[in-house]
Design an enzyme around this catalytic site. Structure first.
Site, mmCIF file in Angstrom:
data_model
loop_
_atom_site.group_PDB
_atom_site.id
_atom_site.type_symbol
_atom_site.label_atom_id
_atom_site.label_comp_id
_atom_site.label_asym_id
_atom_site.label_seq_id
_atom_site.Cartn_x
_atom_site.Cartn_y
_atom_site.Cartn_z
ATOM 1 N N PRO A 149 0.841 -1.201 0.000
ATOM 2 C CA PRO A 149 0.000 0.000 0.000
ATOM 3 C C PRO A 149 0.877 1.253 0.000
ATOM 4 C CG PRO A 149 0.069 -0.976 2.187
ATOM 5 C CD PRO A 149 0.861 -1.882 1.293
ATOM 6 N N TYR A 151 0.805 5.882 -0.580
ATOM 7 C CA TYR A 151 0.003 7.110 -0.625
ATOM 8 C C TYR A 151 0.944 8.287 -0.846
ATOM 9 C CZ TYR A 151 1.569 7.532 4.244
ATOM 10 O OH TYR A 151 2.343 7.617 5.381
ATOM 11 N N ARG A 214 -6.543 3.428 6.525
ATOM 12 C CA ARG A 214 -6.152 3.503 5.131
ATOM 13 C C ARG A 214 -5.324 2.287 4.729
ATOM 14 N NH1 ARG A 214 -3.163 8.786 4.097
ATOM 15 N NH2 ARG A 214 -1.687 7.777 5.530
ATOM 16 N N ASP A 239 5.374 -3.177 3.145
ATOM 17 C CA ASP A 239 5.215 -1.720 3.120
ATOM 18 C C ASP A 239 6.421 -1.085 2.439
ATOM 19 O OD1 ASP A 239 2.863 -2.084 4.429
ATOM 20 O OD2 ASP A 239 3.638 -1.554 6.425
ATOM 21 N N ASP A 240 6.188 0.053 1.786
ATOM 22 C CA ASP A 240 7.258 0.647 0.983
ATOM 23 C C ASP A 240 8.349 1.298 1.816
ATOM 24 O OD1 ASP A 240 5.764 2.711 1.947
ATOM 25 O OD2 ASP A 240 5.266 3.603 0.010
ATOM 26 N N ASP A 241 8.103 1.606 3.112
ATOM 27 C CA ASP A 241 9.116 2.286 3.918
ATOM 28 C C ASP A 241 9.985 1.322 4.714
ATOM 29 O OD1 ASP A 241 7.050 1.477 5.514
ATOM 30 O OD2 ASP A 241 7.016 3.272 6.775
ATOM 31 N N GLU A 340 -2.569 -7.400 12.952
ATOM 32 C CA GLU A 340 -1.806 -8.597 12.557
ATOM 33 C C GLU A 340 -2.368 -9.851 13.212
ATOM 34 O OE1 GLU A 340 0.987 -5.007 12.590
ATOM 35 O OE2 GLU A 340 -0.559 -5.890 13.883
ATOM 36 N N HIS A 368 11.874 -2.814 10.218
ATOM 37 C CA HIS A 368 10.772 -1.854 10.235
ATOM 38 C C HIS A 368 11.274 -0.620 10.979
ATOM 39 C CE1 HIS A 368 6.148 -1.203 10.861
ATOM 40 N NE2 HIS A 368 6.758 -0.197 10.269
#
Length: 395
Positions: A149, A151, A214, A239-241, A340, A368
């Site tokens: 995801p 944004y 979101r 996740d992209d980060d 989770e 993370h």
């Protein structure tokens, strides 16, 4: 025997022809002496006599000399060809054409009182080994389904490019499902095309003002897409980060139903690192790492990027005996940090259905970081319309 030469009448001597040459007997050309006694003893003398008469007749009729010569030599050859000149033994059947019987030479083989009961060439064993080796070579790899995801925010382009370059190094087959909210932006689509990774750009139609909701809705949109199209593979929420290693994606292909591993996390205070995930004995999960008191009530202490599962659980639940009849989705009604565990409870019943990775859960394969980029300036279209003007003081 009298000569076969014939005296022509004076009328024929005085007769002229079209070519201006007088006629002469062919016997003078082929037999200068005018004597044919040497042919009288042959059986073909009668045939030759008729032949000479025919040639004389042709000359009298006015035929051309060349045609007569060709015909004459053709008949000569034909007569010599059919005339027998020797004795031919026609009794072929009486002859014995049988070949002599060929026998191998006699060899004295001395075994020295040794009895050979069986001989094994190892052909079947070698063929079986080659077949197993070939089967290992052509066995296809499991497909990886990576769900991300995203944004609009600062460093979004950097995060997507970094994750895309990592996925580009992973062996195919792999499909990258990138989910955006409301609309698929042109900038995101341009980044996905440049990565060279097979991707699907999905849009989540549900509007959410809360950051927690979101992410939940975007992941659910990806799960619905996988279930609708019955994509077969291992689903992983990336996740992209976050930061990922290639070892992580290679270990995902060893998962049968549900796999989990420890994740290194940067604490919210940014002053220490914590470990969250399973404690394993080999590949068997026997416990959990946890450091936060507020999350000790969770059934499974796993980060969102610390587990993966087989996609057939979504669209073929009977295969796994899943107790829930409703679609497997993340819940937006639970507290933050419990998404989770509530999702995993829909996939497996307990730790016996989990697989720990790597062996012994002894390695960290992703991190993370919890990077806060809310205060960063986000240029429209990820481009600055004008160059930055820098004013330096003159010394």
């Amino acid at each position: 025997m009298a000569s076969i030469r014939r005296t022509l009448s004076p009328a024929y001597h005085d007769r002229s022809y079209q070519n201006g040459a007088g006629f002469s007997s062919p016997s003078h050309k082929f037999f200068p002496n005018g004597n044919s006694k040497q042919f009288s003893s042959s059986s073909s003398s009668a045939h030759l006599r008729l032949l000479f008469n025919a040639v004389n007749l042709l000359y009298r009729k006015g035929w051309r000399r060349s045609f007569c010569r060709c015909t004459f030599f053709f008949l000569i050859g034909f007569l010599f060809g059919i005339t027998p000149f020797g004795h031919i033994d026609t009794d072929i059947q009486a002859k014995d054409f049988t070949f002599p019987e060929l026998k191998p030479p006699h060899v004295n083989l001395q075994l020295d009182d040794q009895i050979v009961t069986s001989v094994s060439l190892g052909v079947n064993t070698r063929l079986q080994e080659d077949k197993e080796f070939t089967a290992d070579l052509i066995e296809p790899l499991k497909q990886l389904i990576v769900v991300t995801p995203t944004y609009n925010r600062g460093f979004q382009a950097y995060f997507l490019n970094r994750l895309g370059q990592v996925l580009r190094l992973v062996k195919p087959p792999l499909v990258w499902i990138v989910v955006e909210e409301k609309v698929a932006s042109f900038e995101t689509a341009e980044i996905l095309r440049k990565t060279g990774v097979m991707y699907r750009h999905v849009v989540c139609t549900r509007n959410s003002s809360n950051v927690k909701d979101r992410g939940v809705h975007q992941r659910n949109a990806a799960l619905e897409h996988i279930e609708r199209h019955k994509l077969d593979g291992i689903v992983y929420f990336a996740d992209d980060d976050n930061v990922y290693s290639l070892e992580l994606f290679e270990s995902l292909r060893t998962i049968s139903r549900f796999g989990t591993w420890p994740v290194a996390m940067l604490a919210q205070s940014k002053n220490k690192a914590i470990l969250e995930g399973p404690v394993c004995n080999g590949s068997q999960v026997i416990g959990w790492h946890t450091n936060e008191k507020s999350k000790r009530l969770r059934r499974f202490h796993v980060d969102m990027s610390g587990f993966a599962f087989n996609s057939t659980i979504l669209w073929d639940p009977k295969r796994w005996g899943r107790p829930f009849l409703n679609p497997t989705r993340q819940l937006d009604t639970v507290k933050e940090g419990f998404q989770e565990t509530t999702f995993i409870e829909q996939v497996v019943e307990d730790e016996s259905q989990m697989e720990g990775a790597p062996p012994g859960c002894s390695g960290i394969m992703n991190w993370h970081l919890h990077l806060d980029t809310g205060n960063l300036v986000y240029p429209k279209g990820w481009l600055l319309q004008k160059n930055l003007e820098v004013t330096l003081p003159i010394k």
